[in-house]
Design an enzyme around this catalytic site. Structure first.
Site, PDB file in Angstrom:
ATOM      1  N   GLU A   1       0.880  -1.167   0.000  1.00  0.00           N
ATOM      2  CA  GLU A   1       0.000   0.000   0.000  1.00  0.00           C
ATOM      3  C   GLU A   1       0.919   1.219   0.000  1.00  0.00           C
ATOM      4  O   GLU A   1       1.762   1.357   0.895  1.00  0.00           O
ATOM      5  CB  GLU A   1      -0.835  -0.061   1.285  1.00  0.00           C
ATOM      6  CG  GLU A   1      -2.101   0.706   1.296  1.00  0.00           C
ATOM      7  CD  GLU A   1      -2.940   0.397   2.546  1.00  0.00           C
ATOM      8  OE1 GLU A   1      -2.384  -0.018   3.594  1.00  0.00           O
ATOM      9  OE2 GLU A   1      -4.159   0.586   2.480  1.00  0.00           O
TER      10      GLU A   1
ATOM     11  N   ASN B   1      -6.377  -1.466   6.402  1.00  0.00           N
ATOM     12  CA  ASN B   1      -6.743  -1.585   7.814  1.00  0.00           C
ATOM     13  C   ASN B   1      -8.073  -0.920   8.131  1.00  0.00           C
ATOM     14  O   ASN B   1      -8.741  -1.290   9.099  1.00  0.00           O
ATOM     15  CB  ASN B   1      -5.621  -1.057   8.707  1.00  0.00           C
ATOM     16  CG  ASN B   1      -4.552  -2.118   8.875  1.00  0.00           C
ATOM     17  OD1 ASN B   1      -4.866  -3.303   8.966  1.00  0.00           O
ATOM     18  ND2 ASN B   1      -3.297  -1.718   8.886  1.00  0.00           N
TER      19      ASN B   1
HETATM   20  N1  CAA Z   1       7.946 -16.796   4.949  1.00  0.00           N
HETATM   21  C1  CAA Z   1       7.996 -17.329   3.722  1.00  0.00           C
HETATM   22  N2  CAA Z   1       7.015 -18.114   3.228  1.00  0.00           N
HETATM   23  C2  CAA Z   1       5.969 -18.400   4.035  1.00  0.00           C
HETATM   24  C3  CAA Z   1       5.861 -17.877   5.333  1.00  0.00           C
HETATM   25  C4  CAA Z   1       6.916 -17.043   5.782  1.00  0.00           C
HETATM   26  N3  CAA Z   1       6.887 -16.466   6.985  1.00  0.00           N
HETATM   27  N4  CAA Z   1       4.695 -18.319   5.878  1.00  0.00           N
HETATM   28  C5  CAA Z   1       4.097 -19.090   4.955  1.00  0.00           C
HETATM   29  N5  CAA Z   1       4.869 -19.127   3.846  1.00  0.00           N
HETATM   30  C6  CAA Z   1       4.581 -19.808   2.580  1.00  0.00           C
HETATM   31  C7  CAA Z   1       4.711 -21.298   2.726  1.00  0.00           C
HETATM   32  O1  CAA Z   1       6.057 -21.701   2.497  1.00  0.00           O
HETATM   33  C8  CAA Z   1       3.774 -21.805   1.668  1.00  0.00           C
HETATM   34  O2  CAA Z   1       4.418 -21.730   0.403  1.00  0.00           O
HETATM   35  P1  CAA Z   1       4.125 -22.813  -0.752  1.00  0.00           P
HETATM   36  O3  CAA Z   1       2.647 -22.746  -1.036  1.00  0.00           O
HETATM   37  O4  CAA Z   1       4.973 -22.334  -1.882  1.00  0.00           O
HETATM   38  O5  CAA Z   1       4.528 -24.118  -0.169  1.00  0.00           O
HETATM   39  C9  CAA Z   1       2.639 -20.783   1.661  1.00  0.00           C
HETATM   40  O6  CAA Z   1       3.189 -19.582   2.249  1.00  0.00           O
HETATM   41  C10 CAA Z   1       1.467 -21.244   2.485  1.00  0.00           C
HETATM   42  O7  CAA Z   1       1.951 -21.506   3.796  1.00  0.00           O
HETATM   43  P2  CAA Z   1       1.536 -22.760   4.667  1.00  0.00           P
HETATM   44  O8  CAA Z   1       1.190 -23.923   3.767  1.00  0.00           O
HETATM   45  O9  CAA Z   1       2.561 -22.973   5.725  1.00  0.00           O
HETATM   46  O10 CAA Z   1       0.262 -22.300   5.477  1.00  0.00           O
HETATM   47  P3  CAA Z   1      -1.101 -21.753   4.992  1.00  0.00           P
HETATM   48  O11 CAA Z   1      -1.537 -22.311   3.694  1.00  0.00           O
HETATM   49  O12 CAA Z   1      -1.948 -21.941   6.182  1.00  0.00           O
HETATM   50  O13 CAA Z   1      -0.838 -20.187   4.759  1.00  0.00           O
HETATM   51  C11 CAA Z   1      -0.659 -17.936   5.410  1.00  0.00           C
HETATM   52  C12 CAA Z   1      -0.289 -19.374   5.743  1.00  0.00           C
HETATM   53  C13 CAA Z   1       0.011 -17.535   4.106  1.00  0.00           C
HETATM   54  C14 CAA Z   1      -0.151 -17.094   6.558  1.00  0.00           C
HETATM   55  C15 CAA Z   1      -2.222 -17.852   5.234  1.00  0.00           C
HETATM   56  O14 CAA Z   1      -2.841 -18.367   6.370  1.00  0.00           O
HETATM   57  C16 CAA Z   1      -2.708 -16.437   5.024  1.00  0.00           C
HETATM   58  O15 CAA Z   1      -2.650 -15.900   3.927  1.00  0.00           O
HETATM   59  N6  CAA Z   1      -3.228 -15.818   6.118  1.00  0.00           N
HETATM   60  C17 CAA Z   1      -3.748 -14.445   6.077  1.00  0.00           C
HETATM   61  C18 CAA Z   1      -2.603 -13.489   6.212  1.00  0.00           C
HETATM   62  C19 CAA Z   1      -3.078 -12.067   6.196  1.00  0.00           C
HETATM   63  O16 CAA Z   1      -4.241 -11.728   6.136  1.00  0.00           O
HETATM   64  N7  CAA Z   1      -2.109 -11.156   6.280  1.00  0.00           N
HETATM   65  C20 CAA Z   1      -2.364  -9.743   6.344  1.00  0.00           C
HETATM   66  C21 CAA Z   1      -2.380  -9.318   7.778  1.00  0.00           C
HETATM   67  S1  CAA Z   1      -2.659  -7.586   7.936  1.00  0.00           S
HETATM   68  C22 CAA Z   1      -1.106  -6.934   7.840  1.00  0.00           C
HETATM   69  O17 CAA Z   1      -0.116  -7.590   7.766  1.00  0.00           O
HETATM   70  C23 CAA Z   1      -0.984  -5.479   7.820  1.00  0.00           C
HETATM   71  C24 CAA Z   1      -1.278  -4.716   9.019  1.00  0.00           C
HETATM   72  O18 CAA Z   1      -1.041  -3.522   8.963  1.00  0.00           O
HETATM   73  C25 CAA Z   1      -1.875  -5.281  10.225  1.00  0.00           C
END
Ligand code: CAA
Length: 286
Positions: free
Chosen positions: A154, A192
């Site tokens: 953003e 947000n």
């Molecule tokens: N670093 C690198 N890669 C990561 C990672 C990390 N910390 N965490 C997960 N990954 C990767 C995994 O390696 C995996 O990759 P592949 O598909 O290539 O194998 C992929 O992401 C999916 O991970 P997982 O299979 O372990 O787990 P998941 O399918 O449950 O996904 C998640 C985990 C990506 C966190 C998913 O749950 C998700 O998208 N959650 C929502 C996250 C979200 O909404 N974020 C925004 C928050 S708001 C914010 O950040 C801003 C603010 O101002 C508050």
């Protein structure tokens, strides 16, 4: 001006991820925390994240080494003298950020771009920390967690941000493989402003006993196809961070939807900040 050397201030959840994605595209990264140990811990977190990618066959062991070598942890703010860009990702508190920006403004070259990863605080307010000439180079660059996974940045322009600064950040975001959305400098920006009322309402449903935490989260995961439920997402973001953002939204915009729920205030007051402390709406093995 090409951006080759990036100074990331803050090595926590956001800062270590921001450092990681820049190293992944070959930038030289200085990862700064006032306490060197915390900067080193941030680098260790990146190493663990890269280990996972190696294990999954996404990158080679050589790639891992090549990326890690580009990341230099430091406790010395003076190393900002080498930076083309500073990305600040310290605690979401205007006073903390202002003090840091004031210090970095004294130490950085005059052409260094200043980007804040604030998730809600006004860019114009933070830009007051730097000398007037720097304000054209001051911009909001808001990443999402986990930074290596979430393909959004953003971009928030303050009233003094120049077109050249916006163009440089757009170019960098493109190199990082992130899509850019542009928000005006209003509390909570775009994402947000949408997200926090959703998390807040889930917390109110929880405190009113409408459903168990697991059922509220499954409602969003299974019924709305969200990757995480709102309570587990709040734990993941950090309950202190969510509370800080809701306060900024409520102070700046008013509206009942932004009032921080009591359960959130209570958990934060008790030191239960979510995943990072091992307890929030859920408990986490440590
Ligand atoms: N670093 C690198 N890669 C990561 C990672 C990390 N910390 N965490 C997960 N990954 C990767 C995994 O390696 C995996 O990759 P592949 O598909 O290539 O194998 C992929 O992401 C999916 O991970 P997982 O299979 O372990 O787990 P998941 O399918 O449950 O996904 C998640 C985990 C990506 C966190 C998913 O749950 C998700 O998208 N959650 C929502 C996250 C979200 O909404 N974020 C925004 C928050 S708001 C914010 O950040 C801003 C603010 O101002 C508050």
């Amino acid at each position: 001006m090409p951006i080759e050397r990036v100074f990331v201030a803050g090595a926590g959840l956001m800062g270590h991820g921001i450092a990681q994605v820049h190293a992944a595209i070959g930038k030289h990264v200085t990862l700064y925390e006032p306490e060197l140990q915390r900067a080193q811990a941030g680098k260790e977190r990146i190493a663990a994240s890269l280990d996972r990618l190696v294990h999954k066959g996404r990158i080679s062991g050589e790639d891992r080494e090549a990326q890690l070598v580009l990341i230099e942890p430091t406790g010395d703010p003076g190393t900002v003298r080498h930076a083309d860009l500073v990305v600040e990702a310290v605690f979401e508190d205007a006073d903390v950020k202002t003090a840091l920006w004031r210090e970095l403004d004294r130490l950085a070259p005059e052409q260094t771009l200043f980007a804040t990863n604030t998730s809600s605080i006004s860019i114009d307010r933070l830009a007051l920390a730097v000398r007037p000439a720097r304000r054209a180079l001051f911009v909001g660059m808001h990443f999402f967690s986990p930074v290596p996974v979430m393909p959004l940045v953003e971009l928030i322009r303050g009233s003094a941000t120049s077109d050249g600064t916006e163009a440089a950040i757009r170019q960098l975001a493109g190199e990082l493989g992130k899509q850019v959305i542009v928000s005006t400098d209003r509390p909570g920006f775009i994402v947000n402003r949408i997200l926090m009322p959703f998390l807040g309402e889930a917390m109110r449903a929880y405190e009113q006993g409408v459903g168990m935490a697991e059922d509220i989260d499954a409602g969003a995961r299974v019924g709305l196809n969200h990757p995480m439920g709102p309570l587990e997402l709040a734990d993941f973001i950090g309950l202190d961070v969510c509370l800080g953002i809701m306060k900024v939204l409520h102070e700046g915009l008013g509206g009942e939807q932004f009032v921080p729920p009591k359960v959130l205030q209570d958990l934060v007051a008790e030191g239960h900040l979510g995943q990072k402390t091992g307890r929030g709406f859920y408990t986490y093995p440590r």
